[in-house]
Motif scaffolding. Structure first.
Motif, PDB file in Angstrom:
ATOM      1  N   ASP A   1       0.738  -1.190   0.006  1.00 35.11           N
ATOM      2  CA  ASP A   1       0.100   0.061   0.063  1.00 35.11           C
ATOM      3  C   ASP A   1       0.790   1.232  -0.282  1.00 35.11           C
ATOM      4  OD1 ASP A   1      -1.717   2.125   0.532  1.00 35.11           O
ATOM      5  OD2 ASP A   1      -3.200   0.849   1.613  1.00 35.11           O
ATOM      6  N   ARG A   2       0.539   2.189  -1.052  1.00 36.02           N
ATOM      7  CA  ARG A   2       1.359   3.301  -0.710  1.00 36.02           C
ATOM      8  C   ARG A   2       1.289   4.341   0.338  1.00 36.02           C
ATOM      9  NH1 ARG A   2      -0.193   5.718  -6.627  1.00 36.02           N
ATOM     10  NH2 ARG A   2      -0.624   3.633  -7.553  1.00 36.02           N
ATOM     11  N   HIS A   3       0.370   4.223   1.161  1.00 30.70           N
ATOM     12  CA  HIS A   3       0.053   5.016   2.134  1.00 30.70           C
ATOM     13  C   HIS A   3       0.622   4.471   3.356  1.00 30.70           C
ATOM     14  CE1 HIS A   3      -2.471   7.313  -0.881  1.00 30.70           C
ATOM     15  NE2 HIS A   3      -3.066   6.122  -0.646  1.00 30.70           N
ATOM     16  N   LEU A   5       3.501   4.545   4.461  1.00 27.63           N
ATOM     17  CA  LEU A   5       4.372   5.649   5.341  1.00 27.63           C
ATOM     18  C   LEU A   5       3.630   6.909   5.664  1.00 27.63           C
ATOM     19  CD1 LEU A   5       7.306   5.262   2.668  1.00 27.63           C
ATOM     20  CD2 LEU A   5       7.100   4.181   5.052  1.00 27.63           C
ATOM     21  N   ASP A   6       2.421   6.805   5.700  1.00 31.13           N
ATOM     22  CA  ASP A   6       1.678   8.058   5.922  1.00 31.13           C
ATOM     23  C   ASP A   6       0.879   8.015   7.367  1.00 31.13           C
ATOM     24  OD1 ASP A   6       2.332   9.790   4.029  1.00 31.13           O
ATOM     25  OD2 ASP A   6       0.626   9.081   3.006  1.00 31.13           O
ATOM     26  N   SER A   7       1.034   6.555   7.911  1.00 33.23           N
ATOM     27  CA  SER A   7       0.522   6.092   9.010  1.00 33.23           C
ATOM     28  C   SER A   7       1.130   6.794  10.302  1.00 33.23           C
ATOM     29  CB  SER A   7       0.770   4.556   9.266  1.00 33.23           C
ATOM     30  OG  SER A   7       0.387   4.073  10.318  1.00 33.23           O
ATOM     31  N   VAL A   8       0.167   6.729  11.313  1.00 36.97           N
ATOM     32  CA  VAL A   8       0.794   7.480  12.581  1.00 36.97           C
ATOM     33  C   VAL A   8       1.553   6.331  13.346  1.00 36.97           C
ATOM     34  CG1 VAL A   8      -1.044   9.095  12.804  1.00 36.97           C
ATOM     35  CG2 VAL A   8      -1.460   7.075  13.702  1.00 36.97           C
ATOM     36  N   SER A  10       4.400   3.265  13.620  1.00 37.08           N
ATOM     37  CA  SER A  10       5.574   2.744  13.015  1.00 37.08           C
ATOM     38  C   SER A  10       5.567   1.260  12.645  1.00 37.08           C
ATOM     39  CB  SER A  10       6.713   2.739  14.257  1.00 37.08           C
ATOM     40  OG  SER A  10       6.542   1.645  15.217  1.00 37.08           O
TER      41      SER A  10
END
Length: 67
Positions: A1-3, A5-8, A10
């Protein structure tokens, strides 16, 4: 999933949440062994998850020392 790294969260936190969701019987000791994580580090993450309302602790009906 491209997103991812946008997760809050780790990558370690996401992996812990995944394992909790997919284990029938989950304890910190089992998580620590399965994921090769330091128990102190894992404890701090689990405490944070509990404060955020992501997980709950329950005593084991078989062994009151286990949560």
């Amino acid at each position: 999933d491209r997103h991812i790294l946008d997760s809050v969260f780790s990558l370690s936190e996401v992996r812990i949440l995944y394992e909790i969701a997919n284990m029938e019987f989950c304890t910190a000791k089992l998580l620590s062994a399965k994921l090769f994580l330091d128990q102190g580090y894992l404890s701090r993450i689990l405490k944070s998850f509990q404060q955020q309302g992501l997980i709950e602790k329950q005593r084991s009906p078989k062994d009151g020392r286990v949560q």
